[in-house]
Motif scaffolding. Structure first.
Motif, PDB file in Angstrom:
ATOM      1  N   THR A 147     -59.159   5.072  27.525  1.00 57.12           N
ATOM      2  CA  THR A 147     -57.965   5.917  27.538  1.00 57.12           C
ATOM      3  C   THR A 147     -57.503   6.333  26.150  1.00 57.12           C
ATOM      4  OG1 THR A 147     -56.541   3.956  27.486  1.00 57.12           O
ATOM      5  CG2 THR A 147     -57.134   4.828  29.653  1.00 57.12           C
ATOM      6  N   GLY A 148     -57.995   5.703  25.112  1.00 57.76           N
ATOM      7  CA  GLY A 148     -57.402   5.887  23.785  1.00 57.76           C
ATOM      8  C   GLY A 148     -57.699   7.211  23.125  1.00 57.76           C
ATOM      9  N   LYS A 149     -56.696   7.750  22.414  1.00 56.34           N
ATOM     10  CA  LYS A 149     -56.822   8.925  21.543  1.00 56.34           C
ATOM     11  C   LYS A 149     -57.543  10.098  22.211  1.00 56.34           C
ATOM     12  CE  LYS A 149     -56.468   6.492  17.136  1.00 56.34           C
ATOM     13  NZ  LYS A 149     -55.970   5.251  17.729  1.00 56.34           N
ATOM     14  N   GLY A 150     -56.961  10.557  23.294  1.00 62.28           N
ATOM     15  CA  GLY A 150     -57.523  11.699  24.002  1.00 62.28           C
ATOM     16  C   GLY A 150     -58.617  11.346  24.980  1.00 62.28           C
ATOM     17  N   GLY A 151     -58.989  10.081  25.012  1.00 65.93           N
ATOM     18  CA  GLY A 151     -59.997   9.628  25.961  1.00 65.93           C
ATOM     19  C   GLY A 151     -61.401   9.742  25.421  1.00 65.93           C
ATOM     20  N   ASN A 152     -62.280   8.872  25.888  1.00 66.04           N
ATOM     21  CA  ASN A 152     -63.661   8.871  25.462  1.00 66.04           C
ATOM     22  C   ASN A 152     -64.551   8.473  26.627  1.00 66.04           C
ATOM     23  OD1 ASN A 152     -64.187   5.736  25.246  1.00 66.04           O
ATOM     24  ND2 ASN A 152     -62.199   6.116  24.275  1.00 66.04           N
ATOM     25  N   TRP A 153     -65.802   8.859  26.547  1.00 69.02           N
ATOM     26  CA  TRP A 153     -66.767   8.436  27.562  1.00 69.02           C
ATOM     27  C   TRP A 153     -68.018   7.925  26.873  1.00 69.02           C
ATOM     28  CZ3 TRP A 153     -71.541  10.925  27.826  1.00 69.02           C
ATOM     29  CH2 TRP A 153     -71.635  12.166  27.178  1.00 69.02           C
ATOM     30  N   HIS A 154     -68.741   7.074  27.579  1.00 67.89           N
ATOM     31  CA  HIS A 154     -69.879   6.398  26.976  1.00 67.89           C
ATOM     32  C   HIS A 154     -70.888   6.073  28.076  1.00 67.89           C
ATOM     33  CE1 HIS A 154     -72.192   3.130  25.082  1.00 67.89           C
ATOM     34  NE2 HIS A 154     -71.721   3.537  23.919  1.00 67.89           N
ATOM     35  N   VAL A 155     -72.170   6.286  27.808  1.00 68.06           N
ATOM     36  CA  VAL A 155     -73.236   5.933  28.748  1.00 68.06           C
ATOM     37  C   VAL A 155     -74.198   4.973  28.051  1.00 68.06           C
ATOM     38  CG1 VAL A 155     -75.127   6.747  30.196  1.00 68.06           C
ATOM     39  CG2 VAL A 155     -73.091   8.156  29.904  1.00 68.06           C
ATOM     40  N   ARG A 156     -74.511   3.892  28.721  1.00 61.93           N
ATOM     41  CA  ARG A 156     -75.539   2.962  28.263  1.00 61.93           C
ATOM     42  C   ARG A 156     -76.711   3.076  29.244  1.00 61.93           C
ATOM     43  NH1 ARG A 156     -76.383  -1.459  24.290  1.00 61.93           N
ATOM     44  NH2 ARG A 156     -78.138  -2.615  25.149  1.00 61.93           N
ATOM     45  N   PHE A 157     -77.816   3.649  28.780  1.00 60.57           N
ATOM     46  CA  PHE A 157     -78.983   3.812  29.636  1.00 60.57           C
ATOM     47  C   PHE A 157     -79.760   2.509  29.735  1.00 60.57           C
ATOM     48  CE2 PHE A 157     -78.013   8.082  28.106  1.00 60.57           C
ATOM     49  CZ  PHE A 157     -77.956   8.763  29.304  1.00 60.57           C
ATOM     50  N   SER A 158     -80.570   2.408  30.791  1.00 63.49           N
ATOM     51  CA  SER A 158     -81.271   1.154  31.061  1.00 63.49           C
ATOM     52  C   SER A 158     -82.193   0.742  29.921  1.00 63.49           C
ATOM     53  CB  SER A 158     -82.061   1.268  32.363  1.00 63.49           C
ATOM     54  OG  SER A 158     -82.947   2.372  32.316  1.00 63.49           O
ATOM     55  N   GLY A 159     -82.677   1.692  29.164  1.00 58.63           N
ATOM     56  CA  GLY A 159     -83.541   1.352  28.039  1.00 58.63           C
ATOM     57  C   GLY A 159     -82.804   0.976  26.778  1.00 58.63           C
ATOM     58  N   GLY A 160     -81.467   1.066  26.784  1.00 55.01           N
ATOM     59  CA  GLY A 160     -80.666   0.708  25.623  1.00 55.01           C
ATOM     60  C   GLY A 160     -80.107   1.887  24.860  1.00 55.01           C
ATOM     61  N   ALA A 161     -80.616   3.104  25.125  1.00 55.12           N
ATOM     62  CA  ALA A 161     -80.074   4.295  24.461  1.00 55.12           C
ATOM     63  C   ALA A 161     -78.647   4.556  24.934  1.00 55.12           C
ATOM     64  CB  ALA A 161     -80.953   5.503  24.754  1.00 55.12           C
ATOM     65  N   THR A 162     -77.873   5.238  24.098  1.00 55.93           N
ATOM     66  CA  THR A 162     -76.485   5.526  24.446  1.00 55.93           C
ATOM     67  C   THR A 162     -76.170   7.000  24.227  1.00 55.93           C
ATOM     68  OG1 THR A 162     -75.658   5.034  22.233  1.00 55.93           O
ATOM     69  CG2 THR A 162     -75.756   3.205  23.798  1.00 55.93           C
ATOM     70  N   ALA A 163     -75.124   7.459  24.892  1.00 52.77           N
ATOM     71  CA  ALA A 163     -74.555   8.784  24.673  1.00 52.77           C
ATOM     72  C   ALA A 163     -73.049   8.643  24.805  1.00 52.77           C
ATOM     73  CB  ALA A 163     -75.095   9.791  25.675  1.00 52.77           C
ATOM     74  N   SER A 164     -72.294   9.438  24.069  1.00 52.95           N
ATOM     75  CA  SER A 164     -70.843   9.305  24.104  1.00 52.95           C
ATOM     76  C   SER A 164     -70.190  10.608  23.684  1.00 52.95           C
ATOM     77  CB  SER A 164     -70.384   8.166  23.181  1.00 52.95           C
ATOM     78  OG  SER A 164     -70.784   8.423  21.847  1.00 52.95           O
ATOM     79  N   GLY A 165     -68.893  10.684  23.911  1.00 51.96           N
ATOM     80  CA  GLY A 165     -68.151  11.870  23.514  1.00 51.96           C
ATOM     81  C   GLY A 165     -66.687  11.747  23.862  1.00 51.96           C
TER      82      GLY A 165
END
Length: 603
Positions: free
Chosen positions: A313-331
């Motif tokens: 919820t912080g500072k306008g909100g954020n999202w994050h994905v943790r893929f099964s192989g360990g890679a990540t994506a966020s924004g």
């Protein structure tokens, strides 16, 4: 057989042994069918010899050498097929046909290899017949198989089997792999989650598992304000067939002095004694991010293993994905600088492209509810845009009209945020090949025809929502909590006692017709309503007994002075089993005093 319809999925493995014995007695040398599925979507190897090889079955006299046989445990002249089973069959077909480059939606010409009449064969020896690639036993033999209710679903199975990425990780909430879904109750005030296994008689409290950050195998340590268990989600992250548990703790501080950065912990089934944790990455501002305010799990890149989506919820909100192989994506969720609130998320394949998607609900910095859609693809998950429909306090996903596209239900509990009727409502949007559509959108509230009760300001209908098929008619239904509903008992108004609505699904989506209202004053249910119980603070419409019908579990976080309770109401073949209702209190589950048990439930 009809008696197979009454089996729990926990009994499917044992039933497989009796099927094998019966087929051996007919001198078929092994199970006649190559694969067998049950109503919970479990897949069993039938005929031995190698699932990836063209093993000849004994399932279709005259055509055994040219076909793959899949059997579905049950009698579908009378029972309705479950979506989990249809998905399982489609997944098998996609995998096998993919080996040979076969399109499951095309036709095939087969030649009979047995005389007409042999074991029920309808086609003379040597005669050719043209059929869809995925056909029913009755198309070649004198039989009612696969049944009047399953045969019309073959078209949907073909379409699902052609979906790119259909071999993605199927959703699961069965951590011990006994064939029955399992329940999780979060008590974030006490930094704890409680896992309650399902069983043939419903929740097995004697086998409960309490997890905190001080438990063996759980990373980190428990600290005041971590809110461990604020959100939870099931999914098979490592691809071993056991559901793994993702747990959000948005109040976690990191070791670099960033307060409330938030954290997500993943604990592996079947023991839930080994796991890992992670926090924000990429461009997300660390301090105050509160990652883990919501979590949901799905196979967003269709690699056969589930991935974890979380948001803060912080500072306008954020999202994050943790893929099964360990890679990540966020924004970032928005460009605002203030905090968001009331995040909730759900995963489903909304456009039926074979990649899991996410619908995320939140209240923005202006106090308006929003829903943003994230689209899955071979390269991961991307933010696809904000829906035109306003958000609320809860969200759930499921294929309510059973057309192969997952839909969403938004619980719009607060009128000022969502534009809902004053007592709250649930709004359903249909999934389509291009995403969600407002065409045919369904809105249900307590003034809708067929819905019990009446709208009253502040009821908070939709504070919680869950989707599941409670009557096994093939159309998932919706359970929606109204934790601020006032109820009158013995002439006394019980303020904020709370209740919940069970709203039926149909081929046209949700309908008010046949809806039920359930509270602690419902006849046959133990206990009684009291002010500030908050019954309906969380709800779960999940099959916790394996009989193919979603059971009803309710949270009442204000019960017993804030200790909270869960109430489990089984769904039976003749309807809801009010007399079999069970109260799960802090005594049964070992949750702390003032822990507000019933604040969150998964699935």
């Amino acid at each position: 057989m009809d008696n197979d319809n009454t089996l729990s999925c926990a009994e499917s493995a044992a039933r497989m042994r009796t099927i094998q014995q019966a087929h051996l007695a007919q001198e078929w040398f092994d199970v006649g069918y190559n694969f067998i599925v049950d109503k919970c979507g479990q897949i069993f190897e039938g005929r031995s010899g190698g699932m990836d090889l063209p093993v000849i079955g004994a399932h279709d006299a005259g055509f055994n050498t040219d076909t793959l046989g899949i059997s579905y445990i049950g009698n579908f002249e009378t029972a309705k097929p479950s979506r989990a089973a249809l998905d399982a069959m489609a997944r098998i077909i996609a995998w096998k046909f993919g080996m040979y480059g076969v399109d499951p939606t095309t036709n095939v010409t087969l030649t009979s290899r047995a005389d007409k009449g042999y074991s029920g064969n309808n086609v003379p020896l040597g005669q050719q017949i043209t059929l869809p690639r995925v056909f029913g036993h009755k198309d070649t033999n004198a039989t009612a198989c696969p049944g009047a209710n399953l045969y019309p679903k073959l078209g949907l199975i073909r379409a699902l089997a052609k979906t790119p990425g259909i071999s993605h990780a199927l959703a699961t909430s069965d951590y011990n792999r006994d064939g029955v879904s399992d329940l999780v109750a979060g008590t974030p005030k006490a930094n704890r989650v409680t896992v309650i296994p399902g069983g043939v008689n419903g929740p097995v409290t004697a086998s409960k598992i309490g997890l905190t950050q001080n438990s063996a195998g759980v990373p980190d340590s428990s600290e005041a304000g971590d809110s461990f268990g604020a959100s939870t989600a099931w999914g098979d992250y490592n691809g071993d067939g056991h559901a793994d548990l993702a747990i959000g703790s948005p109040g976690e501080d990191d070791t670099s002095g960033n307060t409330d950065r938030g954290q997500v912990t993943v604990m592996y089934g079947p023991t839930l004694t080994k796991g890992f944790s992670y926090t924000t990455s990429g461009t997300v501002t660390a301090a105050g991010a509160k990652l883990g305010s919501t979590v949901t799990v799905g196979d967003f890149n269709a690699d056969g293993k589930a991935d974890v989506f979380s948001a803060g919820t912080g500072k306008g909100g954020n999202w994050h994905v943790r893929f099964s192989g360990g890679a990540t994506a966020s924004g970032a969720l928005t460009s605002a600088t203030g905090s968001l609130a009331y995040l909730d998320s759900a995963s489903g394949d909304f456009n039926r492209d074979g990649y899991a998607d996410v619908a995320l609900n939140y209240r923005d910095t202006a106090g308006i509810g929003r829903v943003v859609r994230f689209a899955g693809s071979a390269t991961g998950l991307t933010k696809a845009g904000v829906l035109s429909v306003k958000g609320g306090r809860s969200i759930a996903a499921g294929d309510i009209n059973a057309n192969g596209y997952d839909d969403i239900v938004i619980g719009q509990a607060v009128a000022a945020e969502s534009g809902a009727i004053s007592g709250g409502q649930v709004t359903m949007l249909f999934g389509t090949s291009t995403g969600f559509t407002t065409t045919g959108m369904k809105v249900i509230h307590q003034d809708t025809a067929g819905v019990p009760g009446g709208n009253e300001s502040g009821d908070a209908l939709g504070i919680s929502v869950s989707i599941g098929d409670y009557d096994a008619d093939g159309y998932p239904d919706v359970l929606a909590g109204a934790k601020n509903e006032d109820l009158t008992r013995s002439g006394v108004n019980q303020v904020n006692a709370g209740n919940a609505l069970l709203i039926r699904g149909s081929s046209t989506g949700l309908t008010g017709s046949g809806s039920l209202a359930i509270s602690q004053d419902t006849t046959g249910v133990p206990g009684s309503t009291e002010s500030n119980d908050g019954f309906g603070s969380a709800v779960s419409l999940t099959d916790l007994s394996g009989y193919g019908r979603a059971d009803l579990t309710f949270g009442a976080s204000g019960e017993d002075g804030g200790d909270g309770i869960l109430m489990y109401l089984p769904s039976n073949s003749t309807g809801l089993g009010y007399a079999q209702t069970v109260i799960l209190s802090k005594t049964a589950l070992g949750t702390p005093t003032d822990g507000m048990l019933g604040q969150t439930l998964t699935p």
